[in-house]
Scaffold this motif. Structure first.
Motif, PDB file in Angstrom:
ATOM      1  N   VAL A 117     -41.060  -0.188 -42.166  1.00 60.16           N
ATOM      2  CA  VAL A 117     -41.570   0.892 -43.022  1.00 60.16           C
ATOM      3  C   VAL A 117     -40.466   1.933 -43.237  1.00 60.16           C
ATOM      4  CG1 VAL A 117     -43.263   2.758 -43.221  1.00 60.16           C
ATOM      5  CG2 VAL A 117     -43.974   0.513 -42.338  1.00 60.16           C
ATOM      6  N   ALA A 118     -39.796   2.326 -42.186  1.00 64.04           N
ATOM      7  CA  ALA A 118     -38.754   3.351 -42.285  1.00 64.04           C
ATOM      8  C   ALA A 118     -37.607   2.913 -43.196  1.00 64.04           C
ATOM      9  CB  ALA A 118     -38.221   3.680 -40.896  1.00 64.04           C
ATOM     10  N   LYS A 119     -37.262   1.649 -43.163  1.00 64.31           N
ATOM     11  CA  LYS A 119     -36.171   1.133 -43.989  1.00 64.31           C
ATOM     12  C   LYS A 119     -36.588   0.851 -45.429  1.00 64.31           C
ATOM     13  CE  LYS A 119     -33.764  -1.151 -40.172  1.00 64.31           C
ATOM     14  NZ  LYS A 119     -33.357  -2.469 -39.627  1.00 64.31           N
ATOM     15  N   GLY A 120     -37.886   0.962 -45.704  1.00 65.23           N
ATOM     16  CA  GLY A 120     -38.365   0.683 -47.052  1.00 65.23           C
ATOM     17  C   GLY A 120     -38.605  -0.781 -47.334  1.00 65.23           C
ATOM     18  N   GLU A 121     -38.516  -1.603 -46.292  1.00 70.74           N
ATOM     19  CA  GLU A 121     -38.791  -3.033 -46.458  1.00 70.74           C
ATOM     20  C   GLU A 121     -40.279  -3.269 -46.693  1.00 70.74           C
ATOM     21  OE1 GLU A 121     -37.199  -4.604 -42.831  1.00 70.74           O
ATOM     22  OE2 GLU A 121     -35.135  -4.158 -43.417  1.00 70.74           O
ATOM     23  N   CYS A 122     -41.111  -2.379 -46.174  1.00 71.45           N
ATOM     24  CA  CYS A 122     -42.559  -2.370 -46.402  1.00 71.45           C
ATOM     25  C   CYS A 122     -42.928  -0.957 -46.836  1.00 71.45           C
ATOM     26  CB  CYS A 122     -43.330  -2.758 -45.141  1.00 71.45           C
ATOM     27  SG  CYS A 122     -43.063  -4.460 -44.607  1.00 71.45           S
ATOM     28  N   GLU A 123     -43.868  -0.859 -47.769  1.00 74.86           N
ATOM     29  CA  GLU A 123     -44.243   0.455 -48.282  1.00 74.86           C
ATOM     30  C   GLU A 123     -45.128   1.232 -47.315  1.00 74.86           C
ATOM     31  OE1 GLU A 123     -45.252   0.097 -52.683  1.00 74.86           O
ATOM     32  OE2 GLU A 123     -44.909  -1.982 -52.034  1.00 74.86           O
ATOM     33  N   ARG A 124     -45.975   0.513 -46.593  1.00 74.15           N
ATOM     34  CA  ARG A 124     -46.868   1.138 -45.627  1.00 74.15           C
ATOM     35  C   ARG A 124     -47.049   0.203 -44.438  1.00 74.15           C
ATOM     36  NH1 ARG A 124     -51.934   3.766 -48.928  1.00 74.15           N
ATOM     37  NH2 ARG A 124     -50.729   4.765 -50.566  1.00 74.15           N
ATOM     38  N   GLY A 125     -47.681   0.743 -43.386  1.00 72.40           N
ATOM     39  CA  GLY A 125     -47.989  -0.051 -42.208  1.00 72.40           C
ATOM     40  C   GLY A 125     -49.404   0.202 -41.740  1.00 72.40           C
ATOM     41  N   ILE A 126     -50.003  -0.826 -41.172  1.00 72.53           N
ATOM     42  CA  ILE A 126     -51.310  -0.693 -40.522  1.00 72.53           C
ATOM     43  C   ILE A 126     -51.188  -1.354 -39.157  1.00 72.53           C
ATOM     44  CG2 ILE A 126     -53.766  -1.259 -40.588  1.00 72.53           C
ATOM     45  CD1 ILE A 126     -53.583  -1.253 -43.645  1.00 72.53           C
ATOM     46  N   ALA A 165     -55.587  12.009 -44.169  1.00 69.22           N
ATOM     47  CA  ALA A 165     -54.267  11.558 -43.724  1.00 69.22           C
ATOM     48  C   ALA A 165     -53.363  11.208 -44.907  1.00 69.22           C
ATOM     49  CB  ALA A 165     -54.390  10.368 -42.781  1.00 69.22           C
ATOM     50  N   ARG A 166     -53.946  10.758 -45.980  1.00 68.23           N
ATOM     51  CA  ARG A 166     -53.167  10.484 -47.195  1.00 68.23           C
ATOM     52  C   ARG A 166     -53.046  11.748 -48.043  1.00 68.23           C
ATOM     53  NH1 ARG A 166     -49.742   8.067 -48.258  1.00 68.23           N
ATOM     54  NH2 ARG A 166     -50.293   7.643 -50.407  1.00 68.23           N
ATOM     55  N   TRP A 167     -54.158  12.442 -48.307  1.00 70.34           N
ATOM     56  CA  TRP A 167     -54.122  13.630 -49.162  1.00 70.34           C
ATOM     57  C   TRP A 167     -53.169  14.690 -48.646  1.00 70.34           C
ATOM     58  CZ3 TRP A 167     -60.117  14.129 -49.357  1.00 70.34           C
ATOM     59  CH2 TRP A 167     -60.626  13.425 -50.454  1.00 70.34           C
ATOM     60  N   HIS A 168     -53.345  15.056 -47.386  1.00 70.47           N
ATOM     61  CA  HIS A 168     -52.659  16.227 -46.853  1.00 70.47           C
ATOM     62  C   HIS A 168     -51.301  15.924 -46.241  1.00 70.47           C
ATOM     63  CE1 HIS A 168     -56.495  18.887 -46.438  1.00 70.47           C
ATOM     64  NE2 HIS A 168     -56.412  18.287 -47.613  1.00 70.47           N
ATOM     65  N   THR A 169     -51.109  14.728 -45.700  1.00 66.94           N
ATOM     66  CA  THR A 169     -49.856  14.461 -44.984  1.00 66.94           C
ATOM     67  C   THR A 169     -49.041  13.318 -45.569  1.00 66.94           C
ATOM     68  OG1 THR A 169     -50.812  12.892 -43.410  1.00 66.94           O
ATOM     69  CG2 THR A 169     -50.911  15.235 -42.823  1.00 66.94           C
ATOM     70  N   ASP A 170     -49.586  12.613 -46.551  1.00 67.82           N
ATOM     71  CA  ASP A 170     -48.885  11.484 -47.176  1.00 67.82           C
ATOM     72  C   ASP A 170     -48.463  10.462 -46.116  1.00 67.82           C
ATOM     73  OD1 ASP A 170     -47.847   9.938 -49.212  1.00 67.82           O
ATOM     74  OD2 ASP A 170     -46.062  11.175 -49.518  1.00 67.82           O
ATOM     75  N   SER A 171     -49.348  10.211 -45.145  1.00 65.52           N
ATOM     76  CA  SER A 171     -49.033   9.255 -44.075  1.00 65.52           C
ATOM     77  C   SER A 171     -48.690   7.894 -44.669  1.00 65.52           C
ATOM     78  CB  SER A 171     -50.202   9.125 -43.099  1.00 65.52           C
ATOM     79  OG  SER A 171     -51.340   8.586 -43.750  1.00 65.52           O
ATOM     80  N   ASN A 172     -47.735   7.226 -44.026  1.00 68.25           N
ATOM     81  CA  ASN A 172     -47.366   5.883 -44.502  1.00 68.25           C
ATOM     82  C   ASN A 172     -47.736   4.795 -43.494  1.00 68.25           C
ATOM     83  OD1 ASN A 172     -45.340   6.473 -42.651  1.00 68.25           O
ATOM     84  ND2 ASN A 172     -43.647   6.238 -44.099  1.00 68.25           N
ATOM     85  N   VAL A 173     -48.312   5.190 -42.372  1.00 69.36           N
ATOM     86  CA  VAL A 173     -48.801   4.233 -41.379  1.00 69.36           C
ATOM     87  C   VAL A 173     -50.188   4.663 -40.909  1.00 69.36           C
ATOM     88  CG1 VAL A 173     -48.464   3.296 -39.049  1.00 69.36           C
ATOM     89  CG2 VAL A 173     -46.511   3.482 -40.604  1.00 69.36           C
ATOM     90  N   LEU A 174     -51.094   3.716 -40.909  1.00 71.68           N
ATOM     91  CA  LEU A 174     -52.454   3.911 -40.423  1.00 71.68           C
ATOM     92  C   LEU A 174     -52.586   3.209 -39.076  1.00 71.68           C
ATOM     93  CD1 LEU A 174     -55.490   4.636 -40.791  1.00 71.68           C
ATOM     94  CD2 LEU A 174     -55.723   2.456 -42.023  1.00 71.68           C
ATOM     95  N   CYS A 175     -53.086   3.925 -38.076  1.00 65.93           N
ATOM     96  CA  CYS A 175     -53.304   3.352 -36.750  1.00 65.93           C
ATOM     97  C   CYS A 175     -54.793   3.353 -36.434  1.00 65.93           C
ATOM     98  CB  CYS A 175     -52.543   4.141 -35.688  1.00 65.93           C
ATOM     99  SG  CYS A 175     -50.753   4.144 -35.951  1.00 65.93           S
ATOM    100  N   LEU A 176     -55.263   2.210 -35.983  1.00 66.96           N
ATOM    101  CA  LEU A 176     -56.682   2.027 -35.706  1.00 66.96           C
ATOM    102  C   LEU A 176     -56.896   1.558 -34.273  1.00 66.96           C
ATOM    103  CD1 LEU A 176     -57.565   0.104 -38.979  1.00 66.96           C
ATOM    104  CD2 LEU A 176     -58.085   2.499 -38.479  1.00 66.96           C
ATOM    105  N   GLY A 177     -58.021   1.966 -33.699  1.00 70.32           N
ATOM    106  CA  GLY A 177     -58.386   1.560 -32.347  1.00 70.32           C
ATOM    107  C   GLY A 177     -59.507   0.545 -32.366  1.00 70.32           C
ATOM    108  N   ALA A 178     -59.193  -0.690 -32.047  1.00 68.40           N
ATOM    109  CA  ALA A 178     -60.183  -1.769 -32.098  1.00 68.40           C
ATOM    110  C   ALA A 178     -61.284  -1.592 -31.053  1.00 68.40           C
ATOM    111  CB  ALA A 178     -59.500  -3.126 -31.912  1.00 68.40           C
ATOM    112  N   LYS A 179     -61.004  -0.858 -29.973  1.00 66.34           N
ATOM    113  CA  LYS A 179     -62.029  -0.613 -28.956  1.00 66.34           C
ATOM    114  C   LYS A 179     -62.890   0.604 -29.309  1.00 66.34           C
ATOM    115  CE  LYS A 179     -59.435  -2.580 -25.095  1.00 66.34           C
ATOM    116  NZ  LYS A 179     -58.825  -2.283 -23.777  1.00 66.34           N
ATOM    117  N   ILE A 180     -62.490   1.350 -30.321  1.00 63.73           N
ATOM    118  CA  ILE A 180     -63.170   2.581 -30.698  1.00 63.73           C
ATOM    119  C   ILE A 180     -64.080   2.361 -31.896  1.00 63.73           C
ATOM    120  CG2 ILE A 180     -62.849   4.978 -31.446  1.00 63.73           C
ATOM    121  CD1 ILE A 180     -61.809   4.406 -28.596  1.00 63.73           C
ATOM    122  N   ILE A 181     -63.582   1.656 -32.887  1.00 60.51           N
ATOM    123  CA  ILE A 181     -64.350   1.450 -34.116  1.00 60.51           C
ATOM    124  C   ILE A 181     -64.597  -0.040 -34.335  1.00 60.51           C
ATOM    125  CG2 ILE A 181     -63.578   3.564 -35.235  1.00 60.51           C
ATOM    126  CD1 ILE A 181     -61.556   1.837 -36.784  1.00 60.51           C
TER     127      ILE A 181
END
Length: 153
Positions: A53-62, A95-111
């Motif tokens: 993601v940082a190198k621009g090889e991928c536009e976003r990360g999950i 996270a997108r509107w206010h911070t323009d985040s480029n990586v989304l992190c999810l908790g599989a044990k939480i949701i």
């Protein structure tokens, strides 16, 4: 869009569900692993995905792990990566509107899978706000990042 995906053993099942959905929507997914539910070290997968993601090889990360915070802690060590942990759709949009985040992190044990899919849909579909107030704030975070983090080579 090209999306980097990574997980640990706790996030494998959910990562694969999200990956399948993204591909069905026409996105290209680069899967950095892990591929199974055998115990592993999250950083072995999130670190190279974050670099992509940082190198621009991928536009976003999950990234998916047990609670999401491990992925975010690793990802946010990389210059140019802005990872947010989201546990509901409202947070995903913010996270997108206010911070323009480029990586989304999810908790599989939480949701669960259904909530995770809605979070992914909203996060992917939401564009960053472009009015002066939010651009100024995002720029300040970028300046802090550039001042204290080494450039990615």
């Amino acid at each position: 869009m090209k999306i980097a995906m990574a997980c640990d053993h706790a996030g494998t099942k959910l990562k694969n569900e999200i990956k399948e959905y993204l591909i069905s929507q026409g996105h290209e997914v680069v899967d950095f692993g892990t591929k199974d539910e055998n115990s592993c070290d999250l950083s072995d997968f999130v670190y190279p995905a974050s670099l992509a993601v940082a190198k621009g090889e991928c536009e976003r990360g999950i990234f998916v792990d047990g609670v999401g915070y491990g992925s975010a802690l690793i990802a946010n060590k990389i210059n140019g990566v802005y990872a947010a942990v989201c546990q509901d759709t409202f947070c995903a949009k913010l996270a997108r509107w206010h911070t323009d985040s480029n990586v989304l992190c999810l908790g599989a044990k939480i949701i669960g899978s259904m909530i995770a899919m809605e979070i992914v849909k909203d996060w992917m579909a939401t564009e960053a706000l472009t009015d002066e107030k939010y651009r100024r704030r995002v720029k300040k975070v970028e300046e802090i990042n550039n001042k204290h983090c080494l450039p990615v080579k």
